[in-house]
Design a protein around this motif. Structure first.
Motif, PDB file in Angstrom:
ATOM      1  N   ALA A   1       0.849  -1.203   0.000  1.00 16.34           N
ATOM      2  CA  ALA A   1       0.000   0.000   0.000  1.00 16.34           C
ATOM      3  C   ALA A   1       0.875   1.241   0.000  1.00 16.34           C
ATOM      4  CB  ALA A   1      -0.920  -0.012   1.214  1.00 16.34           C
ATOM      5  N   ARG A   2       0.555   2.156  -0.900  1.00 13.48           N
ATOM      6  CA  ARG A   2       1.280   3.422  -0.996  1.00 13.48           C
ATOM      7  C   ARG A   2       0.358   4.560  -0.575  1.00 13.48           C
ATOM      8  NH1 ARG A   2       5.979   3.290  -4.156  1.00 13.48           N
ATOM      9  NH2 ARG A   2       6.359   1.274  -5.142  1.00 13.48           N
ATOM     10  N   ALA A   3       0.947   5.687  -0.313  1.00 12.95           N
ATOM     11  CA  ALA A   3       0.177   6.869   0.085  1.00 12.95           C
ATOM     12  C   ALA A   3      -0.376   7.544  -1.163  1.00 12.95           C
ATOM     13  CB  ALA A   3       1.045   7.843   0.870  1.00 12.95           C
ATOM     14  N   LEU A   4      -1.681   7.824  -1.150  1.00 15.16           N
ATOM     15  CA  LEU A   4      -2.301   8.531  -2.281  1.00 15.16           C
ATOM     16  C   LEU A   4      -1.998  10.020  -2.243  1.00 15.16           C
ATOM     17  CD1 LEU A   4      -5.798   6.882  -2.603  1.00 15.16           C
ATOM     18  CD2 LEU A   4      -3.758   6.475  -3.956  1.00 15.16           C
ATOM     19  N   ALA A   5      -1.530  10.524  -1.120  1.00 18.27           N
ATOM     20  CA  ALA A   5      -1.260  11.960  -1.018  1.00 18.27           C
ATOM     21  C   ALA A   5      -0.051  12.370  -1.838  1.00 18.27           C
ATOM     22  CB  ALA A   5      -1.052  12.354   0.451  1.00 18.27           C
ATOM     23  N   LEU A   6       0.782  11.389  -2.245  1.00 20.79           N
ATOM     24  CA  LEU A   6       1.978  11.706  -3.002  1.00 20.79           C
ATOM     25  C   LEU A   6       1.968  10.961  -4.315  1.00 20.79           C
ATOM     26  CD1 LEU A   6       4.612  11.415  -0.147  1.00 20.79           C
ATOM     27  CD2 LEU A   6       3.625  13.490  -1.085  1.00 20.79           C
ATOM     28  N   PRO A   7       2.535  11.537  -5.384  1.00 20.18           N
ATOM     29  CA  PRO A   7       2.608  10.810  -6.652  1.00 20.18           C
ATOM     30  C   PRO A   7       3.590   9.646  -6.548  1.00 20.18           C
ATOM     31  CG  PRO A   7       3.808  12.874  -6.792  1.00 20.18           C
ATOM     32  CD  PRO A   7       3.088  12.895  -5.477  1.00 20.18           C
ATOM     33  N   LEU A   8       3.290   8.577  -7.272  1.00 18.56           N
ATOM     34  CA  LEU A   8       4.164   7.420  -7.237  1.00 18.56           C
ATOM     35  C   LEU A   8       5.516   7.762  -7.848  1.00 18.56           C
ATOM     36  CD1 LEU A   8       1.691   4.589  -8.228  1.00 18.56           C
ATOM     37  CD2 LEU A   8       2.382   5.330  -5.952  1.00 18.56           C
ATOM     38  N   ASN A   9       6.564   7.100  -7.327  1.00 19.62           N
ATOM     39  CA  ASN A   9       7.930   7.253  -7.814  1.00 19.62           C
ATOM     40  C   ASN A   9       8.446   8.683  -7.670  1.00 19.62           C
ATOM     41  OD1 ASN A   9       7.864   4.548  -8.584  1.00 19.62           O
ATOM     42  ND2 ASN A   9       7.020   5.067 -10.604  1.00 19.62           N
ATOM     43  N   SER A  10       7.877   9.417  -6.733  1.00 25.53           N
ATOM     44  CA  SER A  10       8.373  10.764  -6.476  1.00 25.53           C
ATOM     45  C   SER A  10       9.450  10.698  -5.411  1.00 25.53           C
ATOM     46  CB  SER A  10       7.222  11.661  -5.999  1.00 25.53           C
ATOM     47  OG  SER A  10       6.771  11.217  -4.744  1.00 25.53           O
ATOM     48  N   PRO A  11      10.226  11.763  -5.194  1.00 26.94           N
ATOM     49  CA  PRO A  11      11.258  11.746  -4.154  1.00 26.94           C
ATOM     50  C   PRO A  11      10.679  11.438  -2.785  1.00 26.94           C
ATOM     51  CG  PRO A  11      11.561  13.624  -5.600  1.00 26.94           C
ATOM     52  CD  PRO A  11      10.263  13.003  -5.967  1.00 26.94           C
ATOM     53  N   HIS A  12       9.436  11.759  -2.534  1.00 24.50           N
ATOM     54  CA  HIS A  12       8.799  11.504  -1.249  1.00 24.50           C
ATOM     55  C   HIS A  12       7.842  10.321  -1.353  1.00 24.50           C
ATOM     56  CE1 HIS A  12      10.552  15.147   0.274  1.00 24.50           C
ATOM     57  NE2 HIS A  12       9.968  15.863  -0.674  1.00 24.50           N
ATOM     58  N   ASP A  13       8.151   9.338  -2.197  1.00 25.46           N
ATOM     59  CA  ASP A  13       7.271   8.190  -2.407  1.00 25.46           C
ATOM     60  C   ASP A  13       7.290   7.333  -1.151  1.00 25.46           C
ATOM     61  OD1 ASP A  13       5.698   6.275  -3.403  1.00 25.46           O
ATOM     62  OD2 ASP A  13       7.142   5.477  -4.847  1.00 25.46           O
ATOM     63  N   LEU A  14       6.263   7.420  -0.340  1.00 24.29           N
ATOM     64  CA  LEU A  14       6.200   6.738   0.951  1.00 24.29           C
ATOM     65  C   LEU A  14       5.345   5.495   0.880  1.00 24.29           C
ATOM     66  CD1 LEU A  14       5.741   9.722   3.401  1.00 24.29           C
ATOM     67  CD2 LEU A  14       7.850   8.561   2.794  1.00 24.29           C
ATOM     68  N   MET A  15       5.859   4.417   1.473  1.00 27.87           N
ATOM     69  CA  MET A  15       5.030   3.244   1.683  1.00 27.87           C
ATOM     70  C   MET A  15       4.262   3.448   2.982  1.00 27.87           C
ATOM     71  SD  MET A  15       5.951   1.717  -1.011  1.00 27.87           S
ATOM     72  CE  MET A  15       5.156   0.127  -0.849  1.00 27.87           C
ATOM     73  N   LEU A  16       3.183   2.689   3.137  1.00 28.18           N
ATOM     74  CA  LEU A  16       2.353   2.882   4.317  1.00 28.18           C
ATOM     75  C   LEU A  16       3.094   2.479   5.588  1.00 28.18           C
ATOM     76  CD1 LEU A  16      -0.396   3.726   5.361  1.00 28.18           C
ATOM     77  CD2 LEU A  16      -1.177   1.384   5.033  1.00 28.18           C
ATOM     78  N   LEU A  17       3.880   1.378   5.519  1.00 30.36           N
ATOM     79  CA  LEU A  17       4.632   0.905   6.694  1.00 30.36           C
ATOM     80  C   LEU A  17       6.026   1.523   6.713  1.00 30.36           C
ATOM     81  CD1 LEU A  17       3.710  -2.906   6.760  1.00 30.36           C
ATOM     82  CD2 LEU A  17       2.686  -1.047   8.070  1.00 30.36           C
ATOM     83  N   ARG A  18       6.532   1.784   7.935  1.00 27.09           N
ATOM     84  CA  ARG A  18       7.892   2.288   8.071  1.00 27.09           C
ATOM     85  C   ARG A  18       8.885   1.160   7.828  1.00 27.09           C
ATOM     86  NH1 ARG A  18       5.255   4.789  12.534  1.00 27.09           N
ATOM     87  NH2 ARG A  18       5.163   7.062  12.326  1.00 27.09           N
ATOM     88  N   SER A  19      10.169   1.535   7.722  1.00 27.57           N
ATOM     89  CA  SER A  19      11.215   0.548   7.415  1.00 27.57           C
ATOM     90  C   SER A  19      11.283  -0.546   8.466  1.00 27.57           C
ATOM     91  CB  SER A  19      12.568   1.256   7.299  1.00 27.57           C
ATOM     92  OG  SER A  19      12.552   2.169   6.225  1.00 27.57           O
ATOM     93  N   THR A  20      11.248  -0.182   9.756  1.00 30.38           N
ATOM     94  CA  THR A  20      11.323  -1.203  10.820  1.00 30.38           C
ATOM     95  C   THR A  20      10.087  -2.092  10.802  1.00 30.38           C
ATOM     96  OG1 THR A  20      10.372   0.414  12.361  1.00 30.38           O
ATOM     97  CG2 THR A  20      12.786   0.234  12.284  1.00 30.38           C
ATOM     98  N   GLU A  21       8.924  -1.503  10.526  1.00 34.36           N
ATOM     99  CA  GLU A  21       7.691  -2.284  10.462  1.00 34.36           C
ATOM    100  C   GLU A  21       7.704  -3.242   9.282  1.00 34.36           C
ATOM    101  OE1 GLU A  21       4.796   1.183  12.397  1.00 34.36           O
ATOM    102  OE2 GLU A  21       4.909   0.879  10.229  1.00 34.36           O
ATOM    103  N   ARG A  22       8.314  -2.828   8.174  1.00 32.50           N
ATOM    104  CA  ARG A  22       8.399  -3.701   7.003  1.00 32.50           C
ATOM    105  C   ARG A  22       9.322  -4.885   7.286  1.00 32.50           C
ATOM    106  NH1 ARG A  22       6.521  -1.662   2.323  1.00 32.50           N
ATOM    107  NH2 ARG A  22       8.007  -2.883   1.083  1.00 32.50           N
ATOM    108  N   ILE A  23      10.426  -4.638   8.009  1.00 34.95           N
ATOM    109  CA  ILE A  23      11.342  -5.723   8.366  1.00 34.95           C
ATOM    110  C   ILE A  23      10.613  -6.777   9.194  1.00 34.95           C
ATOM    111  CG2 ILE A  23      13.382  -6.274   9.756  1.00 34.95           C
ATOM    112  CD1 ILE A  23      14.071  -4.970   7.118  1.00 34.95           C
TER     113      ILE A  23
END
Length: 443
Positions: free
Chosen positions: A54-76
């Motif tokens: 899941a990606r954030a709809l507030a930001l365009p995909l593949n942008s410099p601020h392209d955020l995934m819904l989970l943080r890095s530690t949560e993804r691990i």
């Protein structure tokens, strides 16, 4: 059949495990096994799989601020749970193997995340998974050195794990959610929005946790299924015996009725008197009523009913009223039609009286006066059978011309030859001889 939906308690437990970034990962996995029976592993792993994509709809995909819904530690931690649930079996049996392989070869993902997945899959030199799981997710990211790791191509992993890694799980398009790190009305491109290394931002995490909790409790295997395209069926051919529907393309234009809502009573008395005046001579009182009404309402002349065709009748019976009407119509565009009717009618005492009065009341066109005089002369010449009537007409024309000349209504030079020939032809008549002498004095 086991439900794929998670209840409130399961959702709360999963969120708590994902936020355990400071605890050893193996302790987090042990707590997971104690809280979730094996029958619920598939439902939990399925929900984690959707959260990882899941990606954030507030930001365009593949942008410099392209955020995934989970943080890095949560993804691990999520990848560790998804692998640990099926670690007792062959890797190819894991239903989420293709997603883990694709994530390990995703060049846009964090390198520490890709390396962690390769450790779980025990790819070649990545064989110290047990040692890695003794670290916390936060410590693993801090101690990670990307220069000591090599990452394989996607094809290499797919050949290693067979056809199972060639395609993803058979469910519909993943649901996307608004980025909880971006408050409502916040522009992620503004200076206030700053993404920190590791996927963290300066915005609080309350909205993120609320979004993840809501997603875990509402995700279903249905997802957002693609729309089934159903083309319109073709029209059945029309048989020769059937009636065809006729739809003519008529473009009608509206025609405004200028008489609509008009006051039909306006000038009714005047119209009635003029209708009578076309047949008989009106009394002085009736003539006075018409003259007064036309003086009080000049526009009434346009509604009185006297047309160019009716003008000769009015002149023969009531020349004074004809003069009043023509005087009021002198500035009207239709006055030419009235002059034409006056020139075309038979010459008479009343018609000359009307023209003579008009010459003193208004300025008449020279062409009209010239045509009228020519018509009078022709009428005198054509009345050969009745000598009495001819002599009478000649006297009237001569008196009429003398009046026009003395009042400077016409220029003698324009009609000199024509009038002189007329006087010579009828020189036996006293009035014609007098007109001839008048012409000689002006020559």
């Amino acid at each position: 059949m086991t439900s794929m939906n998670m209840n409130i308690e399961e959702t709360r437990n999963v969120l708590s495990l994902l936020k355990s970034d400071l605890r050893p990962i193996e302790d987090v996995l042990a707590e997971f096994n104690s809280k979730f029976p094996r029958a619920r592993h598939l439902a939990v792993c399925y929900s984690l799989s959707l959260l990882l994509q899941a990606r954030a709809l507030a930001l365009p995909l593949n942008s410099p601020h392209d955020l995934m819904l989970l943080r890095s530690t949560e993804r691990i931690i999520a990848f560790a749970i998804m692998y640990q649930c099926y670690s007792s079996k062959k890797p190819s049996v894991n239903p989420f193997l293709s997603e883990m392989v694709n994530a390990a070869c995703n060049e846009q993902a964090e390198k520490h995340e890709r390396a962690f997945i390769l450790h779980l899959l025990q790819w070649h030199s990545y064989n110290n998974a047990k040692e890695i799981l003794k670290l916390s997710a936060a410590d693993y990211i801090k101690s990670f050195d990307p220069s000591t790791h090599d990452f394989p191509e996607l094809g290499e992993l797919q050949r290693e794990y067979g056809a199972k890694a060639d395609h993803g799980p058979d469910y519909a398009l993943k649901k996307l959610v608004p980025d909880p790190d971006v408050p409502r009305g916040c522009d992620p491109n503004s200076p206030e929005f700053d993404v920190q290394p590791g996927g963290n931002s300066k915005i609080g995490c309350g909205d993120r946790d609320e979004a993840i909790t809501g997603i875990l409790g509402s995700l279903t295997t249905g997802g957002l299924a693609p729309r089934w395209i159903r083309p319109c069926p073709p029209r059945y051919p029309v048989h020769q015996s059937e009636l065809l529907w006729i739809d003519p393309d008529n473009k009608h234009e509206l025609i405004w009725d200028d008489k609509m809502c008009a006051d039909t009573s306006r000038g009714a008395t005047v119209r009635d008197l003029l209708v009578k005046g076309l047949k008989v001579t009106l009394t002085p009182t009736e003539q006075e009523d018409i003259t007064t009404s036309l003086a009080n309402d000049p526009k009434l002349v346009y509604h009185c009913g006297i047309t160019p065709r009716k003008l000769p009748q009015l002149i023969e019976h009531n020349p004074q009223i004809a003069v009043e009407i023509l005087t009021k119509l002198i500035n009207s565009p239709e006055i030419v039609d009235y002059f034409t009717a006056l020139v075309s009618m038979d010459m008479s005492l009343h018609s000359m009286e009307v023209v003579n009065r008009l010459t003193t009341a208004v300025k008449l066109p020279k062409e009209f006066i010239r045509m009228y005089i020519t018509n009078c002369i022709s009428s005198c010449e054509n009345a050969k059978q009745d000598k009495y009537m001819q002599n009478r007409l000649v006297r009237l024309v001569c008196v009429f011309l003398q009046s026009l000349i003395r009042n400077n209504i016409i220029d003698v030079k324009d009609l000199f030859i024509e009038v002189q020939a007329f006087c010579i032809d009828f020189s036996r008549i006293r009035e014609a001889a007098g007109l001839f002498r008048l012409l000689k004095t002006l020559e």
